[in-house]
Design a protein around this motif. Structure first.
Motif, PDB file in Angstrom:
ATOM      1  N   SER A 103       0.786  -1.429   0.075  1.00  0.00           N
ATOM      2  CA  SER A 103       0.369   0.063   0.224  1.00  0.00           C
ATOM      3  C   SER A 103       0.636   0.923   0.144  1.00  0.00           C
ATOM      4  N   PHE A 104       0.583   2.272  -0.533  1.00  0.00           N
ATOM      5  CA  PHE A 104       0.949   4.096  -0.479  1.00  0.00           C
ATOM      6  C   PHE A 104       0.555   4.321   0.068  1.00  0.00           C
ATOM      7  N   LEU A 105       1.563   6.019   0.510  1.00  0.00           N
ATOM      8  CA  LEU A 105       0.834   6.973   1.488  1.00  0.00           C
ATOM      9  C   LEU A 105       0.429   7.753   0.708  1.00  0.00           C
ATOM     10  N   TYR A 106      -1.077   8.640   0.446  1.00  0.00           N
ATOM     11  CA  TYR A 106      -1.588   9.413  -0.489  1.00  0.00           C
ATOM     12  C   TYR A 106      -1.451  10.498   0.174  1.00  0.00           C
ATOM     13  N   THR A 107      -1.283  11.845   0.004  1.00  0.00           N
ATOM     14  CA  THR A 107      -0.533  13.143   0.945  1.00  0.00           C
ATOM     15  C   THR A 107      -1.235  14.787   0.288  1.00  0.00           C
ATOM     16  N   ILE A 108      -2.393  14.759   0.538  1.00  0.00           N
ATOM     17  CA  ILE A 108      -2.464  15.646  -0.050  1.00  0.00           C
ATOM     18  C   ILE A 108      -3.022  17.175   0.738  1.00  0.00           C
ATOM     19  N   PRO A 109      -3.197  18.587   0.163  1.00  0.00           N
ATOM     20  CA  PRO A 109      -3.466  19.447   0.906  1.00  0.00           C
ATOM     21  C   PRO A 109      -5.103  19.326   0.780  1.00  0.00           C
ATOM     22  N   VAL A 110      -6.282  19.627   1.864  1.00  0.00           N
ATOM     23  CA  VAL A 110      -7.545  19.643   0.972  1.00  0.00           C
ATOM     24  C   VAL A 110      -7.767  20.675   1.364  1.00  0.00           C
ATOM     25  N   GLY A 111      -6.993  22.260   1.280  1.00  0.00           N
ATOM     26  CA  GLY A 111      -8.073  23.302   2.047  1.00  0.00           C
ATOM     27  C   GLY A 111      -8.277  23.638   3.691  1.00  0.00           C
ATOM     28  N   GLY A 112      -8.046  25.494   4.113  1.00  0.00           N
ATOM     29  CA  GLY A 112      -8.580  25.385   5.293  1.00  0.00           C
ATOM     30  C   GLY A 112      -7.123  25.064   6.073  1.00  0.00           C
ATOM     31  N   GLY A 113      -5.915  24.708   6.196  1.00  0.00           N
ATOM     32  CA  GLY A 113      -4.256  23.832   6.237  1.00  0.00           C
ATOM     33  C   GLY A 113      -5.233  22.744   6.507  1.00  0.00           C
ATOM     34  N   ARG A 114      -5.540  22.638   6.202  1.00  0.00           N
ATOM     35  CA  ARG A 114      -5.793  21.204   6.485  1.00  0.00           C
ATOM     36  C   ARG A 114      -5.463  19.869   5.869  1.00  0.00           C
ATOM     37  N   VAL A 115      -4.702  18.378   5.938  1.00  0.00           N
ATOM     38  CA  VAL A 115      -3.837  17.755   4.707  1.00  0.00           C
ATOM     39  C   VAL A 115      -4.698  16.445   4.853  1.00  0.00           C
ATOM     40  N   LEU A 116      -4.300  15.228   3.835  1.00  0.00           N
ATOM     41  CA  LEU A 116      -5.183  14.175   4.166  1.00  0.00           C
ATOM     42  C   LEU A 116      -4.807  13.522   4.237  1.00  0.00           C
ATOM     43  N   PHE A 117      -3.991  12.735   4.932  1.00  0.00           N
ATOM     44  CA  PHE A 117      -2.840  11.341   4.609  1.00  0.00           C
ATOM     45  C   PHE A 117      -3.796  10.729   5.144  1.00  0.00           C
ATOM     46  N   GLU A 118      -3.321   9.451   3.511  1.00  0.00           N
ATOM     47  CA  GLU A 118      -4.660   8.662   3.225  1.00  0.00           C
ATOM     48  C   GLU A 118      -3.418   7.365   2.704  1.00  0.00           C
ATOM     49  N   GLU A 119      -3.801   6.123   3.642  1.00  0.00           N
ATOM     50  CA  GLU A 119      -3.139   4.671   3.265  1.00  0.00           C
ATOM     51  C   GLU A 119      -4.163   4.380   2.271  1.00  0.00           C
ATOM     52  N   THR A 120      -3.490   3.606   0.925  1.00  0.00           N
ATOM     53  CA  THR A 120      -4.568   2.770  -0.138  1.00  0.00           C
ATOM     54  C   THR A 120      -4.197   2.133  -0.684  1.00  0.00           C
ATOM     55  N   CYS A 121      -4.448   1.410  -1.154  1.00  0.00           N
ATOM     56  CA  CYS A 121      -4.373  -0.269  -1.580  1.00  0.00           C
ATOM     57  C   CYS A 121      -5.012   0.082  -2.881  1.00  0.00           C
ATOM     58  N   LEU A 122      -4.158   0.148  -4.061  1.00  0.00           N
ATOM     59  CA  LEU A 122      -4.005   1.116  -5.562  1.00  0.00           C
ATOM     60  C   LEU A 122      -4.976  -0.311  -6.622  1.00  0.00           C
ATOM     61  N   VAL A 123      -4.656  -1.821  -5.988  1.00  0.00           N
ATOM     62  CA  VAL A 123      -5.988  -2.221  -6.715  1.00  0.00           C
ATOM     63  C   VAL A 123      -5.928  -3.472  -6.423  1.00  0.00           C
ATOM     64  N   GLY A 124      -6.486  -4.709  -5.683  1.00  0.00           N
ATOM     65  CA  GLY A 124      -6.445  -5.937  -5.567  1.00  0.00           C
ATOM     66  C   GLY A 124      -7.350  -7.086  -5.286  1.00  0.00           C
ATOM     67  N   ALA A 125      -7.124  -7.695  -5.025  1.00  0.00           N
ATOM     68  CA  ALA A 125      -8.500  -8.919  -5.808  1.00  0.00           C
ATOM     69  C   ALA A 125      -7.841 -10.036  -4.441  1.00  0.00           C
ATOM     70  N   PRO A 126      -8.105 -10.398  -3.304  1.00  0.00           N
ATOM     71  CA  PRO A 126      -9.009  -8.916  -2.836  1.00  0.00           C
ATOM     72  C   PRO A 126      -8.437  -7.905  -2.487  1.00  0.00           C
ATOM     73  N   ALA A 127      -8.980  -6.526  -1.984  1.00  0.00           N
ATOM     74  CA  ALA A 127      -8.386  -5.570  -1.887  1.00  0.00           C
ATOM     75  C   ALA A 127      -7.735  -5.731   0.229  1.00  0.00           C
ATOM     76  N   ILE A 128      -6.721  -4.611   0.165  1.00  0.00           N
ATOM     77  CA  ILE A 128      -6.728  -4.336   1.755  1.00  0.00           C
ATOM     78  C   ILE A 128      -7.468  -4.539   1.907  1.00  0.00           C
ATOM     79  N   GLY A 129      -8.179  -4.941   3.933  1.00  0.00           N
ATOM     80  CA  GLY A 129      -8.861  -4.036   4.626  1.00  0.00           C
ATOM     81  C   GLY A 129      -8.732  -3.108   5.302  1.00  0.00           C
ATOM     82  N   LEU A 130      -9.867  -2.615   5.443  1.00  0.00           N
ATOM     83  CA  LEU A 130      -9.751  -1.048   6.299  1.00  0.00           C
ATOM     84  C   LEU A 130      -8.978  -1.317   7.488  1.00  0.00           C
ATOM     85  N   GLY A 131      -9.100  -2.161   8.032  1.00  0.00           N
ATOM     86  CA  GLY A 131      -8.566  -2.514   9.762  1.00  0.00           C
ATOM     87  C   GLY A 131      -7.153  -2.298   9.171  1.00  0.00           C
TER      88      GLY A 131
END
Length: 368
Positions: A174-202
Motif C-alpha cells: 500500500s502507499f501513502l497519499y498526502t494532499i492539502p484539502v484546504g483550510g490548513g488541513r492535509v489528508l494522509f491516506e494509506e491506499t491499496c491501489l488495487v487488489g482482488a481481494p483488496a487490503i482491508g480498512l482495518g
C-alpha cells in the motif's frame, strides 16, 4: 413523463452531465435513490483535465508539482488539483432538473422503469449509476485521516511506496497519499491501489498510524476519517453509459471524476459517448490492471519508479488519455521496456492472459 434526457444516478458524473444538459436548455429528468445525499469522498484530478466551465471555487487546493516515491524520489511536472467536495456538488446546480427518488430497475435507449413501476421516456437515457461491489471484482481501498497541516518538509505526495508503514514485506503493498484539502488541513491516506481481494480498512488504518508515528506526525484521535472502497472493474465504454459505468474510471488507478467532468459537455451536446479508440484504450487499461495484480509485492515500487521516469507526455496519455490509443500504447510499451526483465515476464503473461507464477497476496479477479 417525457424529457430530452433521463440520467440515472446523481454521483459526480451524473450530476455534471445533468448540469451541462441544463446549460444547453434541455429538459432533464434525474433518477437516484437518495438524490439529497451529500458526497463525502475527497475528489482530485490533474488540473489540465478540469473543464473551463467548472466553477473555480470547486477547487480547494492545487499542487504545482506533486512528488512520488518508489524506491527513489520523483517530481511530477504536472499540476494536481484537489476538489472541495461540497462546493463541487453545489456548483453543479440542478435547478430546473426534475429529480425522481427511486431506483431504475430497467432501462433502454428511450425508457426507464423505476422500482415504483413508474415509466419515464426520453430522447436519450444515460446510465450513470457507477459500479456495484461484487465478489471477485478488483477494488481500491483506502483509510485516511484529515490532520492539521503538520508543517512537514515533504511536499504533497501522489504516491509514496516507502516501507515505513509496518507492513510485512511479503504482504500486498500500500502507499501513502498526502494532499492539502484546504483550510490548513492535509489528508494522509494509506491506499491499496488495487487488489482482488483488496487490503482491508482495518489493516490500512494500522499501517497509516504506524507510518505517521515513524514520521513524527501527531494524531489526536478525533480527526475526520475517510474510508474508501470501490470496484475498479465492471463498466465499459458504450452508448447510453457515462462515468464509471461507461468506462471513464481508470481500472489501474481508480480515477474517474476528472475524466467525467471533462467529457460531460460533449455528452450533453450529443457527441459520441464512445469510439473505437476509447474501447481500445479501455482494453489496454484493463491489461494494465491485470499487470498490476500480477506483480509480487517486492516489484511494485520499482514498477512505479519506471512509470514516473517516463516522459510526462506519456504519463499524461496513460493516466488521462481516455481515447488516446497511440499515446496509451506508447506509454505501456516504454514502461514495459524500462522495468527489469523478471518483471517484464510477469507483465507479458498477465497482459496476454497467460499462466504465470502466483505470489503471496495475489487473487483471482472477475473481469467482466
Amino acid at each position: 413523463m417525457r424529457a430530452d434526457i433521463v440520467i440515472c444516478g446523481l454521483g459526480p458524473a451524473g450530476r455534471a452531465l445533468a448540469h451541462r444538459c441544463l446549460v444547453r436548455g434541455m429538459s432533464v429528468v434525474a433518477i437516484d435513490p437518495n438524490p439529497g445525499r451529500r458526497w463525502q469522498a475527497t475528489y482530485a484530478a490533474w488540473t489540465d483535465e478540469l473543464p473551463p466551465w467548472l466553477d473555480g471555487t470547486a477547487v480547494a487546493a492545487t499542487v504545482a508539482r506533486p512528488h512520488a516515491y518508489g524506491r527513489r524520489a520523483h517530481m511530477i511536472p504536472r499540476s494536481y488539483s484537489v476538489l472541495d467536495t461540497g462546493r463541487l456538488q453545489d456548483t453543479l446546480d440542478l435547478t430546473g432538473v426534475t429529480v425522481l427518488t427511486g431506483r431504475a430497475t430497467t432501462l433502454d435507449r428511450h425508457t426507464v422503469t423505476l422500482d415504483s413501476g413508474r415509466r419515464v421516456r426520453a430522447d436519450r437515457v444515460i446510465d450513470a449509476r457507477g459500479l456495484r461491489r461484487r465478489a471477485g471484482r478488483a477494488e481500491q481501498t483506502a483509510y485516511g485521516l484529515v490532520l492539521d497541516d503538520p508543517g512537514a518538509d515533504e511536499p504533497a505526495l501522489f504516491m509514496d511506496w516507502r516501507a515505513d508503514n509496518g507492513a510485512d514485506p511479503a504482504s500486498p503493498r500500500s502507499f501513502l497519499y498526502t494532499i492539502p484539502v484546504g483550510g490548513g488541513r492535509v489528508l494522509f491516506e494509506e491506499t491499496c491501489l488495487v487488489g482482488a481481494p483488496a487490503i482491508g480498512l482495518g489493516e490500512l488504518a494500522r499501517r497509516l498510524r504506524c507510518r505517521l508515528r515513524s514520521r513524527g506526525i501527531p494524531v489526536r484521535g478525533d480527526e475526520p476519517v475517510e474510508r474508501v472502497r470501490f470496484p475498479v472493474v465492471g463498466g465499459a465504454p458504450g452508448t447510453g453509459r457515462f462515468g464509471a459505468a461507461g468506462g471513464y474510471l481508470h481500472p489501474a488507478t481508480g480515477y474517474s471524476v476528472g475524466a467525467a467532468l471533462a467529457a460531460a459537455g460533449d455528452i450533453a451536446a450529443g457527441r459520441a459517448a464512445t469510439s473505437n479508440a476509447a474501447r481500445a484504450v479501455y482494453r489496454l487499461r484493463r491489461a494494465g490492471l491485470r499487470a498490476l495484480l500480477a506483480l509480487p509485492p517486492s516489484a511494485v515500487p520499482g514498477f512505479f519508479d519506471a512509470f514516473f521516469e517516463l516522459d510526462i507526455g506519456l504519463q499524461r496519455a496513460y493516466l488521462s488519455g481516455h481515447a488516446d490509443l497511440a499515446g496509451t500504447a506508447a506509454a505501456m510499451t516504454r514502461l514495459f521496456a524500462a522495468v527489469p526483465a523478471c518483471t517484464r515476464a510477469r507483465l507479458a503473461a498477465a497482459t496476454l492472459h497467460l499462466p504465470a507464477l502466483s505470489h503471496p497476496g495475489s487473487g483471482s479477479v472477475i473481469m467482466e
